[in-house]
Design a protein around this motif. Sequence first.
Motif, PDB file in Angstrom:
ATOM      1  N   VAL A 106       0.731  -1.350   0.330  1.00 59.56           N
ATOM      2  CA  VAL A 106      -0.034   0.136  -0.149  1.00 59.56           C
ATOM      3  C   VAL A 106       1.015   0.975  -0.147  1.00 59.56           C
ATOM      4  CG1 VAL A 106      -1.751   1.070   1.366  1.00 59.56           C
ATOM      5  CG2 VAL A 106      -2.159  -1.152   1.038  1.00 59.56           C
ATOM      6  N   VAL A 107       0.399   2.542  -0.987  1.00 59.73           N
ATOM      7  CA  VAL A 107       1.550   3.799  -1.203  1.00 59.73           C
ATOM      8  C   VAL A 107      -0.018   4.637  -0.416  1.00 59.73           C
ATOM      9  CG1 VAL A 107       3.215   2.713  -2.363  1.00 59.73           C
ATOM     10  CG2 VAL A 107       0.764   3.971  -3.462  1.00 59.73           C
ATOM     11  N   ALA A 108       0.742   5.247   0.755  1.00 62.38           N
ATOM     12  CA  ALA A 108      -0.206   6.350   0.727  1.00 62.38           C
ATOM     13  C   ALA A 108       0.663   7.988   1.298  1.00 62.38           C
ATOM     14  CB  ALA A 108      -0.942   5.735   2.450  1.00 62.38           C
ATOM     15  N   VAL A 109      -0.140   8.799   1.136  1.00 63.70           N
ATOM     16  CA  VAL A 109       0.165  10.590   1.684  1.00 63.70           C
ATOM     17  C   VAL A 109      -0.336  10.628   3.511  1.00 63.70           C
ATOM     18  CG1 VAL A 109       0.088  11.338  -0.256  1.00 63.70           C
ATOM     19  CG2 VAL A 109      -1.954  11.057   1.171  1.00 63.70           C
ATOM     20  N   ALA A 110       0.168  11.366   3.754  1.00 61.84           N
ATOM     21  CA  ALA A 110       0.087  11.707   5.250  1.00 61.84           C
ATOM     22  C   ALA A 110      -2.127  11.990   4.945  1.00 61.84           C
ATOM     23  CB  ALA A 110       0.308  12.750   6.119  1.00 61.84           C
ATOM     24  N   SER A 111      -2.066  10.857   6.358  1.00 56.50           N
ATOM     25  CA  SER A 111      -4.072  11.342   6.450  1.00 56.50           C
ATOM     26  C   SER A 111      -4.073  10.472   8.121  1.00 56.50           C
ATOM     27  CB  SER A 111      -4.564  10.509   5.490  1.00 56.50           C
ATOM     28  OG  SER A 111      -4.480   9.359   5.416  1.00 56.50           O
ATOM     29  N   VAL A 128      -4.486 -12.672   3.361  1.00 52.99           N
ATOM     30  CA  VAL A 128      -3.545 -11.816   3.377  1.00 52.99           C
ATOM     31  C   VAL A 128      -2.407 -12.214   4.348  1.00 52.99           C
ATOM     32  CG1 VAL A 128      -2.341  -9.539   2.980  1.00 52.99           C
ATOM     33  CG2 VAL A 128      -4.667 -10.061   1.762  1.00 52.99           C
ATOM     34  N   SER A 129      -1.651 -12.516   4.307  1.00 53.16           N
ATOM     35  CA  SER A 129      -0.449 -12.187   5.716  1.00 53.16           C
ATOM     36  C   SER A 129      -0.196 -11.530   6.020  1.00 53.16           C
ATOM     37  CB  SER A 129       0.772 -14.034   4.916  1.00 53.16           C
ATOM     38  OG  SER A 129       1.526 -12.821   3.973  1.00 53.16           O
ATOM     39  N   GLU A 130       0.748 -10.325   5.302  1.00 52.65           N
ATOM     40  CA  GLU A 130       1.707  -9.484   5.432  1.00 52.65           C
ATOM     41  C   GLU A 130       0.843  -8.008   4.719  1.00 52.65           C
ATOM     42  OE1 GLU A 130       5.458  -7.550   5.928  1.00 52.65           O
ATOM     43  OE2 GLU A 130       5.229  -9.672   5.274  1.00 52.65           O
ATOM     44  N   VAL A 131       0.416  -6.822   5.074  1.00 47.54           N
ATOM     45  CA  VAL A 131       0.457  -5.839   3.959  1.00 47.54           C
ATOM     46  C   VAL A 131       1.057  -4.065   5.217  1.00 47.54           C
ATOM     47  CG1 VAL A 131      -1.396  -3.749   3.692  1.00 47.54           C
ATOM     48  CG2 VAL A 131      -1.555  -5.735   4.489  1.00 47.54           C
ATOM     49  N   GLN A 132       2.158  -4.077   3.355  1.00 46.59           N
ATOM     50  CA  GLN A 132       3.513  -2.999   4.041  1.00 46.59           C
ATOM     51  C   GLN A 132       2.875  -2.014   3.223  1.00 46.59           C
ATOM     52  OE1 GLN A 132       6.249  -4.679   1.706  1.00 46.59           O
ATOM     53  NE2 GLN A 132       6.739  -6.507   3.219  1.00 46.59           N
ATOM     54  N   VAL A 133       3.402  -0.533   4.213  1.00 46.75           N
ATOM     55  CA  VAL A 133       2.614   0.278   4.393  1.00 46.75           C
ATOM     56  C   VAL A 133       4.050   1.468   3.272  1.00 46.75           C
ATOM     57  CG1 VAL A 133       1.479   2.018   4.642  1.00 46.75           C
ATOM     58  CG2 VAL A 133       0.424   0.144   5.633  1.00 46.75           C
ATOM     59  N   VAL A 134       3.734   2.090   2.770  1.00 46.25           N
ATOM     60  CA  VAL A 134       4.911   2.759   2.466  1.00 46.25           C
ATOM     61  C   VAL A 134       4.133   4.505   2.258  1.00 46.25           C
ATOM     62  CG1 VAL A 134       6.316   3.548   0.694  1.00 46.25           C
ATOM     63  CG2 VAL A 134       6.110   1.528   0.666  1.00 46.25           C
ATOM     64  N   HIS A 135       4.912   5.271   3.154  1.00 45.62           N
ATOM     65  CA  HIS A 135       4.555   6.710   2.780  1.00 45.62           C
ATOM     66  C   HIS A 135       4.824   7.531   2.127  1.00 45.62           C
ATOM     67  CE1 HIS A 135       1.850   5.846   7.070  1.00 45.62           C
ATOM     68  NE2 HIS A 135       3.108   4.439   7.080  1.00 45.62           N
ATOM     69  N   ASP A 136       4.954   8.497   1.432  1.00 45.52           N
ATOM     70  CA  ASP A 136       5.455   9.952   0.878  1.00 45.52           C
ATOM     71  C   ASP A 136       4.450  10.516   0.375  1.00 45.52           C
ATOM     72  OD1 ASP A 136       6.133  10.809  -1.502  1.00 45.52           O
ATOM     73  OD2 ASP A 136       7.829   9.308  -2.050  1.00 45.52           O
ATOM     74  N   ASP A 137       4.644  11.664   0.834  1.00 47.80           N
ATOM     75  CA  ASP A 137       3.814  12.786   0.475  1.00 47.80           C
ATOM     76  C   ASP A 137       3.760  14.070  -1.066  1.00 47.80           C
ATOM     77  OD1 ASP A 137       2.730  13.147   3.186  1.00 47.80           O
ATOM     78  OD2 ASP A 137       3.933  14.369   4.049  1.00 47.80           O
ATOM     79  N   HIS A 138       3.986  13.063  -1.817  1.00 47.16           N
ATOM     80  CA  HIS A 138       4.247  13.164  -3.612  1.00 47.16           C
ATOM     81  C   HIS A 138       3.764  11.891  -3.680  1.00 47.16           C
ATOM     82  CE1 HIS A 138       7.416  15.126  -1.820  1.00 47.16           C
ATOM     83  NE2 HIS A 138       7.708  15.986  -2.765  1.00 47.16           N
ATOM     84  N   PRO A 139       2.333  12.580  -4.191  1.00 46.27           N
ATOM     85  CA  PRO A 139       1.290  11.510  -5.547  1.00 46.27           C
ATOM     86  C   PRO A 139       1.480  11.239  -6.680  1.00 46.27           C
ATOM     87  CG  PRO A 139      -0.255  13.807  -4.535  1.00 46.27           C
ATOM     88  CD  PRO A 139       1.049  13.827  -3.735  1.00 46.27           C
ATOM     89  N   ALA A 151       2.149  -1.461  -6.496  1.00 45.32           N
ATOM     90  CA  ALA A 151       2.392  -1.976  -4.970  1.00 45.32           C
ATOM     91  C   ALA A 151       0.476  -1.645  -5.725  1.00 45.32           C
ATOM     92  CB  ALA A 151       1.826  -0.122  -4.842  1.00 45.32           C
ATOM     93  N   GLU A 152      -0.140  -2.249  -4.793  1.00 43.18           N
ATOM     94  CA  GLU A 152      -1.925  -2.788  -5.271  1.00 43.18           C
ATOM     95  C   GLU A 152      -2.927  -1.770  -4.399  1.00 43.18           C
ATOM     96  OE1 GLU A 152       0.784  -5.447  -5.583  1.00 43.18           O
ATOM     97  OE2 GLU A 152       0.421  -5.409  -2.975  1.00 43.18           O
TER      98      GLU A 152
END
Length: 324
Positions: A106-111, A128-139, A151-152
């Motif tokens: 998962v990719v996401a901006v701050a919220s 689903v065994s694991e969810v990895q979240v990548v934070h980046d405030d540049h959509p 990313a899904e």
Amino acid sequence: MTKEFDVVQLDVHHLRVIRAIADTGSLSRAAIALGVTQPAVSTQLKRLENMLGYRLFDRSEGGVTPTPMGELLLRRTAALLPQLDKLLEDIEQRVCPSGPPDVVRVVAVASALVARLPSLVTGLWPEVSEVQVVHDDHPERLLPLLAQRRAELGLVKDYPGYELEIPANVDTAVVVTEPTFVLLPEFHPLAREKVVDLRDLRDEAWVTVSDSSAATFTKYFADTCARHGFSPSFTHQVTSQQVALLVVKAGAIGLSQPICDPGNHGIVPRPLRGDVLPRRHILAWNKETFVAGRREELLSAVVEAYWAEARTAPVYAEYLDRNA
């Protein structure tokens, strides 16, 4: 004489054809097994033999039998073909909407929604065994990751007049359109008001986050102020929202998502009068991934999570009640 051929042309389809011919003992039965016509099998076999420079099967009235070269190729492909089938199955599993991979990215901006995304995904897809979240405030950096299937799922934001450019193979859905709140020091006269008019802040000193990820919102804010008849004074430029809160506490005016109540003594969040500075939270996914199959359910879950979080921010909850 040395035989030369381009091995790159030896593809999975060729291997399936010679395997079917060997297993069934005839070209006609191989055609039935492969779901094609007998002339198509014959053409494929001749093309392969011409490419290799060797005859692979001896023909007779009783059927066909592998030549020594045919037997060699069959022995080598006996282990290779199942591995190729597994590889294709793994690739299909990654891009097929019928089921998710073991690890979802998962990719996401701050919220305030970011922390809820892993549980929302596993709630809908328990396998689903694991969810990895990548934070980046540049959509604009996150959407290509979805387009490239690196990313899904994504959660991004944009603003009226500054809409994001969505890749052709990415679908989106608006989670919510929310207002922007101003942050006032508690001693500011307008802190006693329930709603603040943007024009009443024309002479104030504003604090902005100077990170490049905030550049679009800063321009959006400046253009909005211009439509309200003034140019904001960006007196304070800081590197993070945490520092911005300290500057607001000391006397400047800041901006915030309404769901992100600062919760700090000395700072008062207030909504702006009218439909001023709205922003959109957007759910995004690649059209060819498993998300597409249950997008409506996922969107509903994310929307529900948003409003649950909104009710935990007192000023925002009061604003929503007044505008219900």
